[in-house]
Each structure stands twice: as structure tokens, then as C-alpha cells.
Scaffold this motif. Structure first.
Motif, PDB file in Angstrom:
ATOM      1  N   ASN A 293      14.734  15.294 -45.140  1.00 44.67           N
ATOM      2  CA  ASN A 293      14.564  14.667 -43.765  1.00 44.67           C
ATOM      3  C   ASN A 293      15.721  13.849 -43.187  1.00 44.67           C
ATOM      4  OD1 ASN A 293      11.735  15.352 -43.878  1.00 44.67           O
ATOM      5  ND2 ASN A 293      11.574  13.750 -45.757  1.00 44.67           N
ATOM      6  N   ILE A 294      16.884  14.164 -43.289  1.00 42.88           N
ATOM      7  CA  ILE A 294      17.986  13.453 -42.877  1.00 42.88           C
ATOM      8  C   ILE A 294      19.265  14.305 -42.227  1.00 42.88           C
ATOM      9  CG2 ILE A 294      19.603  13.776 -45.013  1.00 42.88           C
ATOM     10  CD1 ILE A 294      19.576  10.656 -45.077  1.00 42.88           C
ATOM     11  N   TYR A 295      18.990  15.603 -42.250  1.00 37.11           N
ATOM     12  CA  TYR A 295      20.055  16.456 -41.572  1.00 37.11           C
ATOM     13  C   TYR A 295      20.260  16.154 -40.281  1.00 37.11           C
ATOM     14  CZ  TYR A 295      22.811  20.659 -42.411  1.00 37.11           C
ATOM     15  OH  TYR A 295      23.894  21.483 -42.706  1.00 37.11           O
ATOM     16  N   ASP A 296      19.127  15.944 -39.211  1.00 37.45           N
ATOM     17  CA  ASP A 296      19.048  15.454 -38.032  1.00 37.45           C
ATOM     18  C   ASP A 296      19.657  14.256 -37.791  1.00 37.45           C
ATOM     19  OD1 ASP A 296      17.029  14.433 -38.948  1.00 37.45           O
ATOM     20  OD2 ASP A 296      15.590  14.709 -37.166  1.00 37.45           O
ATOM     21  N   ARG A 297      19.494  13.300 -38.728  1.00 37.67           N
ATOM     22  CA  ARG A 297      20.084  12.093 -38.481  1.00 37.67           C
ATOM     23  C   ARG A 297      21.672  12.087 -38.726  1.00 37.67           C
ATOM     24  NH1 ARG A 297      16.763   7.464 -39.416  1.00 37.67           N
ATOM     25  NH2 ARG A 297      14.530   8.067 -39.293  1.00 37.67           N
ATOM     26  N   ALA A 298      22.211  12.933 -39.700  1.00 39.80           N
ATOM     27  CA  ALA A 298      23.581  13.197 -40.042  1.00 39.80           C
ATOM     28  C   ALA A 298      24.267  13.543 -38.708  1.00 39.80           C
ATOM     29  CB  ALA A 298      23.765  13.893 -41.019  1.00 39.80           C
ATOM     30  N   LEU A 299      23.525  14.671 -38.072  1.00 43.87           N
ATOM     31  CA  LEU A 299      24.111  15.103 -36.886  1.00 43.87           C
ATOM     32  C   LEU A 299      24.341  14.144 -35.903  1.00 43.87           C
ATOM     33  CD1 LEU A 299      25.041  17.562 -35.047  1.00 43.87           C
ATOM     34  CD2 LEU A 299      22.780  18.425 -34.788  1.00 43.87           C
ATOM     35  N   ALA A 300      23.276  13.428 -35.490  1.00 43.55           N
ATOM     36  CA  ALA A 300      23.018  12.426 -34.498  1.00 43.55           C
ATOM     37  C   ALA A 300      24.460  11.485 -34.694  1.00 43.55           C
ATOM     38  CB  ALA A 300      21.761  11.658 -34.456  1.00 43.55           C
ATOM     39  N   LEU A 301      24.559  11.057 -36.107  1.00 39.88           N
ATOM     40  CA  LEU A 301      25.483  10.003 -36.416  1.00 39.88           C
ATOM     41  C   LEU A 301      26.835  10.690 -36.179  1.00 39.88           C
ATOM     42  CD1 LEU A 301      25.860   7.165 -37.312  1.00 39.88           C
ATOM     43  CD2 LEU A 301      25.828   8.033 -39.698  1.00 39.88           C
ATOM     44  N   ILE A 302      27.147  11.741 -36.201  1.00 40.86           N
ATOM     45  CA  ILE A 302      28.364  12.455 -35.874  1.00 40.86           C
ATOM     46  C   ILE A 302      28.528  12.675 -34.282  1.00 40.86           C
ATOM     47  CG2 ILE A 302      29.585  14.603 -35.903  1.00 40.86           C
ATOM     48  CD1 ILE A 302      28.223  15.163 -38.735  1.00 40.86           C
ATOM     49  N   ALA A 303      27.364  13.126 -33.804  1.00 40.09           N
ATOM     50  CA  ALA A 303      27.370  13.023 -32.326  1.00 40.09           C
ATOM     51  C   ALA A 303      27.736  11.912 -31.418  1.00 40.09           C
ATOM     52  CB  ALA A 303      26.331  13.682 -31.789  1.00 40.09           C
ATOM     53  N   SER A 304      27.279  10.906 -32.277  1.00 38.05           N
ATOM     54  CA  SER A 304      27.299   9.462 -31.628  1.00 38.05           C
ATOM     55  C   SER A 304      28.937   8.831 -31.520  1.00 38.05           C
ATOM     56  CB  SER A 304      26.814   8.296 -32.360  1.00 38.05           C
ATOM     57  OG  SER A 304      27.302   7.946 -33.623  1.00 38.05           O
ATOM     58  N   GLY A 305      29.751   9.452 -32.500  1.00 39.12           N
ATOM     59  CA  GLY A 305      31.303   9.180 -32.246  1.00 39.12           C
ATOM     60  C   GLY A 305      31.355   7.911 -33.429  1.00 39.12           C
ATOM     61  N   LYS A 306      30.368   7.486 -34.023  1.00 38.15           N
ATOM     62  CA  LYS A 306      30.627   6.473 -34.987  1.00 38.15           C
ATOM     63  C   LYS A 306      31.049   6.863 -36.483  1.00 38.15           C
ATOM     64  CE  LYS A 306      27.006   3.770 -32.899  1.00 38.15           C
ATOM     65  NZ  LYS A 306      25.544   3.010 -33.237  1.00 38.15           N
ATOM     66  N   VAL A 307      30.970   8.065 -36.646  1.00 37.78           N
ATOM     67  CA  VAL A 307      31.554   8.977 -37.568  1.00 37.78           C
ATOM     68  C   VAL A 307      32.513  10.114 -37.455  1.00 37.78           C
ATOM     69  CG1 VAL A 307      31.248  10.122 -39.927  1.00 37.78           C
ATOM     70  CG2 VAL A 307      29.685   8.287 -39.337  1.00 37.78           C
ATOM     71  N   ASP A 308      33.858   9.997 -37.605  1.00 32.53           N
ATOM     72  CA  ASP A 308      34.525  10.977 -37.339  1.00 32.53           C
ATOM     73  C   ASP A 308      35.056  11.798 -38.512  1.00 32.53           C
ATOM     74  OD1 ASP A 308      36.340  12.784 -36.290  1.00 32.53           O
ATOM     75  OD2 ASP A 308      38.151  11.347 -35.707  1.00 32.53           O
ATOM     76  N   LEU A 309      34.779  13.092 -38.712  1.00 28.53           N
ATOM     77  CA  LEU A 309      34.806  13.742 -39.792  1.00 28.53           C
ATOM     78  C   LEU A 309      35.975  15.192 -39.747  1.00 28.53           C
ATOM     79  CD1 LEU A 309      31.199  14.771 -40.808  1.00 28.53           C
ATOM     80  CD2 LEU A 309      32.589  12.863 -41.742  1.00 28.53           C
ATOM     81  N   LYS A 310      36.494  14.906 -38.517  1.00 30.83           N
ATOM     82  CA  LYS A 310      37.449  16.028 -38.217  1.00 30.83           C
ATOM     83  C   LYS A 310      38.820  15.994 -38.913  1.00 30.83           C
ATOM     84  CE  LYS A 310      37.466  14.871 -33.670  1.00 30.83           C
ATOM     85  NZ  LYS A 310      36.276  14.094 -33.804  1.00 30.83           N
ATOM     86  N   PRO A 311      39.068  14.447 -39.470  1.00 35.42           N
ATOM     87  CA  PRO A 311      40.343  14.357 -40.260  1.00 35.42           C
ATOM     88  C   PRO A 311      40.204  14.890 -41.732  1.00 35.42           C
ATOM     89  CG  PRO A 311      39.987  12.493 -39.199  1.00 35.42           C
ATOM     90  CD  PRO A 311      38.655  13.226 -38.906  1.00 35.42           C
ATOM     91  N   LEU A 312      38.953  15.165 -42.094  1.00 41.26           N
ATOM     92  CA  LEU A 312      38.769  15.737 -43.440  1.00 41.26           C
ATOM     93  C   LEU A 312      38.825  17.131 -43.522  1.00 41.26           C
ATOM     94  CD1 LEU A 312      35.377  13.593 -44.301  1.00 41.26           C
ATOM     95  CD2 LEU A 312      38.132  13.017 -44.617  1.00 41.26           C
TER      96      LEU A 312
END
Length: 344
Positions: A293-312
Motif C-alpha cells: 500500500n505504498i507504491y503509489d505514494r512512492a511515485l507521488a513523492l518522486i513526481a513532486s520533485g522532493k526526491v530526485d533519484l536520477k543521480p542514482l
């Protein structure tokens, strides 16, 4: 269709394989675009098993994926042909007791991509339930969409930790999951996160993020660093993300009285666990197995720009070079965090 097949321990091949692609009324068919190389994929390649999950027959690898919907079942709502999506790779029995309790990640009958005997998605097309398929916002790339799966583990860890705003966290291990835990902990309210490793290269990557303090274990102990940064009190939350049995030696020296230990890494060797050390501090112990029950939340947080995973994302390979990608991943180059394979 062609697929990256783990024939047996230590042997990969890129070959044709017959996989079911019938689209049921609640399913979608997806043209796979990007697939991340996960540590579990590599472990099946190098060791042939993870705990009770043993590769006994050829198996397609890959479970961190994003792609485009090319067909929808008759009962599917909310998704259409052409939608860019990412997919939660574990599908539970929705009638199971675990699912009814909201903990479908520990449903014994869950089917999870690239977990024996279930095939993964390093292949051009896959069919998946629409309920576990999520539309990517326009500002989220396929590469980021394929990062939702590992980031969901970090989110699950942060949720299990029960973070209180202002908490100080300590993360053991700066691999992909360790760094994602650190980012999820910051997003969840931690004021600071200390992260430890022996790899200067990975610590340098983690240290680029505001709020993350890298600790080089070749220079000082994590306990000393945590004590210095917390006025000898200890971290409110300690996340174990290395999977190393050695990490548990003195682990309760890191956590404050009444704090929490969240175990995420999966040791392959027995662990010596200091029960008196845990009891003396009344440490709350939590465990993490995938996510629920967290996958959509993880996606929303990435979309918000508050978490940037691109450097990884430290390397990309064409599908035809998938075996090279796995060989590189198995070599554990210190500068690598996440490798990805592009299917088209």
C-alpha cells in the motif's frame, strides 16, 4: 519473444522463450521500456537462490520496470492504450488473510516477478493486473518509473520506523536501498540522516543530498560518528540496509534509549543478535519485506520533485547487452548504484 533468461546459477542467455500474454478482463499488456538491475536479480545469477527461493528451472529476470500500455482488458478503468506506467511486481491473493489485514507483501501466495518460479520482465512485453499498474505523471521519466520499485522499499522502511518530525536517523549501508532509505527518511520528517559504508564512491553519491552525512567506516566507527552528531545520545532510528552479519555487532550502540531499529538488509549468513543490548534500551525492532500500500505514494513523492533519484542511475545498457549489464552488476564496481536496461 526474446528474454534475458537465467538458465541456472552463473549462466545467462538472451533467447526466445514462450511466455503467456493473454490479457484478462482486469489486466493490461505493457510494452516494457526500462528495467532496473536489482541486487536480488544479481544474487540469483551469482548464487542461484535467496533463502527459500531457489532457481530450479530457467527464469526470466527483472522486476523493476516501466513501460507503455498497448492493450487493456474489458473491465479496466483508469488506464488506456498509450499510457506510460510503472508496475508493482508483487501480486497477492486478494482474498488471503494477509491481504485483508493490509499486509499483502507477506502473503505466502504472492507472485512476484523474477522470484522462483515466477518469470520476470526483461522481455519486450508483459501482462499485469491493472490494479498494480500505475500511470506515470508527465514529469516522471521511464527511468524514474523503473526506480519506483526500489524506492518503495525505502518508503516502507520509513513508514515502519514511525518517524517523528526532527528525528535523527542512521543508515548502515550506502547501496541503492540504503540511499533510498535515507531519502525516504528525510522526506518522512527526519532532520538529518547519517549513512555509513566502506565505499568512498558510494558515500560521495549519498553525500550530494542535502541532509545526508556520509560516514567512512575506514576512517571512524559509525558508533563514534553517531555519538558525536547526537551529543552521545544516539540515533532515534537505525536502519540496517547492508545485509552484512557484521553490521549487527554493536548495533545497539547506535540507537538511543527507546529508539528503533529497522531491519531491511537480508543477511545470507547467521547473525549474532545482542538481545540484552536491545532490552536494556527498550529498542523497538521493526522488519521490512518489500512493501504494501505504498507504491503509489512512492511515485507521488518522486513526481513532486522532493526526491530526485536520477543521480542514482549510474549506467544504462541496451537490451542486447543485458548480459554485460549483469556481469558489471555482479562485479560490484564501487561507482555503481543503479544500472538499467533499455528495451527499445
Amino acid at each position: 519473444m526474446q528474454a534475458l533468461v537465467l538458465e541456472r546459477q552463473g549462466e545467462l542467455s538472451l533467447r526466445d522463450i514462450d511466455l503467456p500474454l493473454e490479457v484478462g478482463p482486469s489486466d493490461v499488456k505493457i510494452a516494457i521500456h526500462t528495467v532496473g538491475v536489482c541486487g536480488s536479480d544479481v544474487h540469483y545469477y551469482t548464487h542461484g537462490r535467496i533463502g527459500p527461493y531457489v532457481v530450479r528451472a530457467p527464469m526470466v529476470l527483472g522486476h523493476e520496470a516501466a513501460g507503455t500500455v498497448v492493450e487493456v482488458g474489458a473491465q479496466v478503468k483508469g488506464l488506456k492504450v498509450g499510457d506510460r506506467v510503472c508496475m508493482e511486481p508483487g501480486v497477492p491473493d486478494l482474498s488471503s488473510r494477509a491481504s485483508k489485514l493490509g499486509i499483502y507483501n507477506v502473503d505466502p501466495s504472492v507472485t512476484f516477478w523474477a522470484t522462483p518460479p515466477i518469470h520476470g520482465v526483461l522481455t519486450p512485453f508483459a501482462v499485469h493486473p491493472a490494479a498494480f499498474t500505475y500511470k506515470l505523471p508527465d514529469n516522471v521519466s521511464f527511468a524514474e518509473g523503473a526506480m519506483v520499485e526500489p524506492f518503495a522499499i525505502g518508503m516502507q522502511a520509513a513508514a515502519r520506523a514511525r518517524i517523528v518530525p526532527g528525528d535523527v536517523a542512521a543508515v548502515i549501508g550506502s547501496g541503492p536501498i540504503g540511499i533510498m532509505i535515507a531519502l525516504a527518511a528525510l522526506a518522512g520528517g527526519c532532520s538529518r540522516v547519517l549513512i555509513s559504508d566502506f565505499s568512498k564512491e558510494k558515500l560521495a553519491i549519498a553525500g550530494r543530498y542535502d541532509g545526508v552525512t556520509p560516514v567512512d567506516l575506514s576512517q571512524e566507527s559509525f558508533a563514534a560518528a553517531v555519538a558525536r552528531e547526537t551529543a552521545d545520545w544516539g540515533a532515534d532510528i537505525v536502519f540496517e540496509a547492508s545485509g552484512s552479519p557484521k553490521a549487527y555487532s554493536g548495533i545497539f550502540d547506535l540507537v538511543r534509549p527507546g529508539g528503533a531499529l529497522v531491519m531491511v538488509g537480508l543477511p545470507v549468513e547467521p547473525v549474532t543478535f545482542d538481545v540484552p543490548g536491545a532490552i536494556a534500551k527498550e529498542v523497538r525492532i521493526e522488519t521490512v519485506f518489500r512493501y504494501a500500500n505504498i507504491y503509489d505514494r512512492a511515485l507521488a513523492l518522486i513526481a513532486s520533485g522532493k526526491v530526485d533519484l536520477k543521480p542514482l542511475i549510474t549506467g544504462t545498457y541496451a537490451f542486447k547487452d543485458s548480459i554485460k549489464a549483469f556481469e558489471r552488476a555482479a562485479s560490484a564496481q564501487p561507482t555503481d548504484v543503479k544500472l538499467q536496461i533499455l528495451m527499445d
